[in-house]
Motif scaffolding. Structure first.
Motif, mmCIF file in Angstrom:
data_model
loop_
_atom_site.group_PDB
_atom_site.id
_atom_site.type_symbol
_atom_site.label_atom_id
_atom_site.label_comp_id
_atom_site.label_asym_id
_atom_site.label_seq_id
_atom_site.Cartn_x
_atom_site.Cartn_y
_atom_site.Cartn_z
ATOM 1 N N ASN A 267 30.135 4.671 47.292
ATOM 2 C CA ASN A 267 29.463 5.973 47.205
ATOM 3 C C ASN A 267 29.764 6.841 48.415
ATOM 4 N N TYR A 268 29.909 6.217 49.573
ATOM 5 C CA TYR A 268 30.248 6.957 50.790
ATOM 6 C C TYR A 268 31.578 7.696 50.603
ATOM 7 N N ILE A 269 32.551 6.992 49.994
ATOM 8 C CA ILE A 269 33.867 7.615 49.758
ATOM 9 C C ILE A 269 33.741 8.750 48.745
ATOM 10 N N ASP A 274 35.563 12.838 45.256
ATOM 11 C CA ASP A 274 35.273 12.183 43.980
ATOM 12 C C ASP A 274 36.540 11.676 43.291
ATOM 13 N N ASN A 275 37.705 11.943 43.866
ATOM 14 C CA ASN A 275 38.961 11.545 43.234
ATOM 15 C C ASN A 275 39.536 10.258 43.813
ATOM 16 N N HIS A 280 35.839 4.427 42.158
ATOM 17 C CA HIS A 280 35.273 4.405 40.803
ATOM 18 C C HIS A 280 35.449 3.024 40.170
ATOM 19 N N TYR A 281 36.609 2.425 40.395
ATOM 20 C CA TYR A 281 36.835 1.082 39.843
ATOM 21 C C TYR A 281 35.836 0.092 40.438
ATOM 22 N N GLY A 282 35.647 0.141 41.784
ATOM 23 C CA GLY A 282 34.716 -0.788 42.435
ATOM 24 C C GLY A 282 33.299 -0.620 41.928
ATOM 25 N N LEU A 283 32.855 0.630 41.738
ATOM 26 C CA LEU A 283 31.509 0.865 41.186
ATOM 27 C C LEU A 283 31.395 0.268 39.783
#
Length: 318
Positions: A267-269, A274-275, A280-283
């Motif tokens: 989320n920090y990244i 947002d790109n 996104h994969y890790g989340l």
């Protein structure tokens, strides 16, 4: 008697003239041969000596123009003397340096092929005290060829020639780093860590700290990997490297089943950008572990929109 004497005198004079002509022709042949020999000696010894001296002086300039001059002079020598050892070595060195300056990868690869061919040929008849230098430059050439090819086809040759150079006593600050990266490409994690650690003693950098962290992570020594990543986060101003460090920390926290910390890293990244496909994969992986497949697949779809060939997300969505 008079007529006979006159005839003998005539033949005698004729023989003298013929012998004089033969002697003159022989003398001209000898002079021509000596002239040719002396010109050849002058050209080979004097002119080639000047050319070799020119290669040394241009090499010592350590700039693009100097490397181009070395390349051209060595090429001229090799056109008439294809096995001239100094010319072969300098042609290899200059071809490598020009490849590093080259922005066109195709041209760079052609120059590297020239460098490798020239250096390997030079190795056959070089003096013992020159061999280590040639091996070092061969190792660098294969490393750079490996780098611009995007495939690790040459890492084993990098290791071979750099370690051979080291065994002959050759020293250069970049050898441990090049060996560390090459061992990493070959999957030899322990050797990679050892070389990176040696490189760290020479000169610490944020990139090197991150590379060491990656190898410790592969070796499942997560606590040590985190220590190096923390040092990267504390010292680096490289945004891309900082994001990569947060991604790697997220992966480590997932492996440690510390999902809240992992989620915080991703989320920090994403708050900054947002790109990030990896974030996104890790989340998505975290949501999957928590049993929320809808949120997980939504994150993986976002990942594939950013990076359509992301291996992890493709596998999850298949």
């Amino acid at each position: 008697m008079k007529g006979r004497y006159g005839l003998e005198l005539y033949y005698h004079r004729r023989r003298v003239v013929i012998l004089g002509i033969i002697a003159s022709i022989t003398g001209l042949i000898v002079i021509s041969f000596l002239s040719f020999f002396l010109v050849k000696v002058f050209r080979d010894k004097i002119l080639n000596s000047d050319s070799v001296s020119s290669m040394y002086s241009n090499w010592d300039l350590h700039n693009l123009e100097g490397y181009r001059n070395v390349y051209n002079v060595s090429l001229q020598i090799l056109e008439t003397k294809p096995y001239h050892n100094n010319a072969l070595a300098f042609h290899g060195y200059s071809s490598f340096m020009l490849a590093e300056y080259e922005t066109d990868n195709q041209k760079a690869r052609a120059l590297l092929d020239e460098a490798i061919f020239s250096l390997r040929t030079a190795m056959r008849n070089c003096k013992e005290n020159s061999l280590a230098q040639i091996e070092y430059m061969l190792g660098r050439s294969y490393f750079y060829k490996d780098k611009i090819s995007n495939y690790h086809y040459y890492s084993d040759l990098v290791v071979k020639y750099l370690t051979d150079a080291q065994e002959r006593g050759y020293k250069s600050d970049d050898i441990p780093l090049l060996l560390g990266l090459s061992y990493a490409s070959l999957g030899e994690t322990d050797r990679s860590i050892a070389s990176f650690t040696e490189a760290l003693l020479v000169r610490e950098s944020d990139t090197l700290l991150f590379d060491i962290a990656k190898q410790y992570c592969k070796n499942e020594q997560h606590s040590v990997a985190k220590q190096y990543l923390v040092r990267v986060l504390e010292t680096s101003s490289n945004e891309e490297l900082l994001n990569s460090s947060h991604i790697l920390l997220g992966q480590i926290y997932i492996n440690e089943e510390n999902y809240d910390e992992a989620e915080s890293e991703y989320n920090y990244i994403l708050q900054k950008d947002d790109n990030s496909a990896d974030a996104h994969y890790g989340l998505g992986v975290i949501y999957e572990i928590r049993g929320d497949s809808i949120k997980a697949r939504a994150e993986w779809r976002k990942c594939l929109k950013i990076q359509f060939n992301h291996p992890g997300a493709l596998k999850k969505m298949s």
